[in-house]
Design an enzyme around this catalytic site. Structure first.
Site, PDB file in Angstrom:
ATOM      1  CB  CYS A 173      -0.979  -0.032   1.162  1.00 44.68           C
ATOM      2  SG  CYS A 173      -2.432   1.007   0.878  1.00 44.68           S
TER       3      CYS A 173
ATOM      4  CG  HIS B  49      -3.975  -3.747   3.377  1.00 45.34           C
ATOM      5  ND1 HIS B  49      -2.779  -3.330   3.912  1.00 45.34           N
ATOM      6  CD2 HIS B  49      -4.536  -2.657   2.800  1.00 45.34           C
ATOM      7  CE1 HIS B  49      -2.622  -2.035   3.680  1.00 45.34           C
ATOM      8  NE2 HIS B  49      -3.674  -1.602   3.003  1.00 45.34           N
TER       9      HIS B  49
END
Length: 499
Positions: free
Chosen positions: A332, A431
């Site tokens: 991310c 994630h």
């Protein structure tokens, strides 16, 4: 009228163990045959989760939902605050970003969010038997009580009985509990059905004189002394003790950069389970040393944390390691940092219009906008030496214009490319990519081959299986410590105690 019974866990301070106690109660009630849901009206945390319908909520309530055996639902956490500076946060209501606000602006807004809170709570209460409510911080923050929507203010709104927990591990637990009770109004004290002493190490018999005096002074029963339970369950925020680990003690060394605004560090919990892999968090080039793999985690403020990396010397250290062949992975915000440029034309990320250079290790450019795309995805890794691993369901939060340059790190279930890989450097927006255990095993095999050691014949244990084992251990420890009959009576229920 809401059908579900409820119990609320409040604490004498942040870090008193409210989240874990709520997780344990969710598991215990589920074991006893009740339909259970967690609830926290307002959560402040950088560890967030994207639900199946693309909405964002705090990870603590996700973990509690998993302990209860139900699907995480944004109604369990209608307000999420994600701090982006010392005085401001991103405000997320019902899973959608409402905006970036300084604290003063949010305090003016929050009472207007009570209808959202009650709508979420009442909707859940029509579907389950018990709601386990988590408070935040302390109910005795007397400067904040007038606008409270998360502790006694919420307890009054939903007519919740309360357990008050204190943390004996930090010391001063009797003063914590007595002082908190004394600072409450009479109607608030009347809601407390019992006190809990949490995180005790040693022989509980030595506490007996203090417990007796505490009950005499507060006129409240102590319903349990919960031992310091060594369970491995995802942590909510930066108070996590796992972030203090900075020394490698196993053959393989994974160094995670402890960014100032680190988020979703629970992504890397599965790595900690492997018998050959040490996971440590570092904040300086000296701490970084020469690890076997470097990981750049997510962050709530990518540009500020990138500039911090540059100023403290970690950027140059990571670039040097990458040039020498050390595997580097960014997730991310960490993925964005590895690219060529990060542009924030509207000040969405950093508060002002700017473009900064990244570490230059991946051929990507990131442009921040107000809109983000949040999904749950499954994927298959295509990066060389890691190819074939499946991930998911993993959550993904990408900018409206995600980078498309370079070779993909993986392919999503629909065949579309995701992430980027170039040589020994890779990045992804996924994630939870290690949760299935497959990518962990592949990574360990790669690191072992680079180091010339043989992988141990360790059984593959998915994060889901490990998590369920830990929930049961937690529930067993808390069930033994608490007076569950008194707890059920406080809710107007009879305990089933089927376990």
């Amino acid at each position: 009228m809401s059908r579900a019974k409820c119990i609320m866990v409040q604490g004498t301070m942040s870090g008193a163990g409210k989240s874990l106690l709520c997780t344990a109660l969710c598991r215990i009630f589920a074991q006893d045959g009740y339909r259970v849901a967690p609830f926290k009206s307002q959560n402040m945390a950088l560890n967030s989760f994207v639900t199946r319908d693309g909405l964002e909520m705090g990870r603590a309530q996700v973990v509690q939902a998993q302990a209860a055996g139900i699907e995480p639902d944004v109604r369990m956490n209608p307000i999420l605050l994600k701090p982006s500076s010392d005085v401001g946060s991103q405000v997320i209501v019902n899973g959608e970003v409402r905006g970036q606000m300084p604290a003063a602006a949010y305090f003016k807004l929050k009472k207007s969010l009570i209808p959202d809170i009650l709508a979420a709570y009442d909707s859940l209460a029509e579907e389950v038997d018990i709601i386990v409510i988590e408070g935040a911080g302390s109910p005795a923050e007397i400067n904040l009580k007038a606008d409270d929507i998360v502790n006694m203010g919420l307890a009054e709104l939903v007519d919740a009985p309360v357990l008050l927990a204190g943390d004996i591990d930090r010391g001063g637990v009797f003063a914590q509990l007595y002082g908190t009770v004394e600072l409450l109004e009479p109607a608030e004290r009347a809601r407390i059905k019992g006190l809990v002493i949490n995180k005790f190490r040693g022989d509980a018999a030595i506490l007996k004189p203090g417990l007796t005096m505490l009950e005499e002074k507060t006129h409240l029963p102590v319903l349990g002394v919960v031992p310091y339970l060594r369970v491995d369950i995802e942590d909510e925020d930066s108070l996590s003790s796992r972030l203090e680990s900075s020394t490698a003690v196993k053959p393989l060394d994974a160094a995670i950069l402890r960014l100032p605004h680190i988020s979703n560090f629970t992504d890397f919990m599965p790595l900690e389970q492997h018998p050959l892999l040490s996971v440590r968090y570092v904040q300086s080039p000296r701490q970084l040393g020469a690890p076997d793999v470097v990981i750049l985690p997510g962050t709530k403020n990518t540009i500020d944390d990138l500039l911090w990396l540059r100023q403290c010397g970690l950027e140059a250290a990571v670039q040097k390691l990458a040039a020498s062949g050390t595997p580097v992975l960014g997730v991310c915000g960490g993925y964005q940092m590895l690219g060529d440029t990060l542009a924030d034309p509207e000040g969405t990320e950093s508060g002002r219009s700017q473009t900064v250079r990244g570490l230059g290790l991946l051929p990507i450019q990131t442009v921040f906008t107000d809109a983000k795309h949040r999904t749950q995805d499954t994927a298959t890794v295509t990066a060389p030496q890691l190819a074939g691993c499946s991930t998911g369901p993993a959550t993904r939060s990408t900018p409206a214009r995600p980078p498309l340059q370079g070779e993909p790190f993986c392919r999503l279930a629909d065949g579309s490319p995701e992430g980027c890989v170039q040589g020994n450097v890779a990045g992804t927006y996924l994630h939870g990519l290690f949760d299935t255990g497959e990518l962990t095993e592949k990574l360990v095999q790669l690191l072992c081959s680079r180091k010339g050691i043989s992988p141990a014949d360790a059984p593959l244990l998915s994060m889901q299986e490990h998590r369920q084992q830990q929930f049961d251990l937690l529930a067993d420890g808390v069930r033994r410590a608490l007076d569950m009959n008194a707890l059920y009576a406080a809710m107007g229920l009879e305990g089933r105690n089927t376990v």
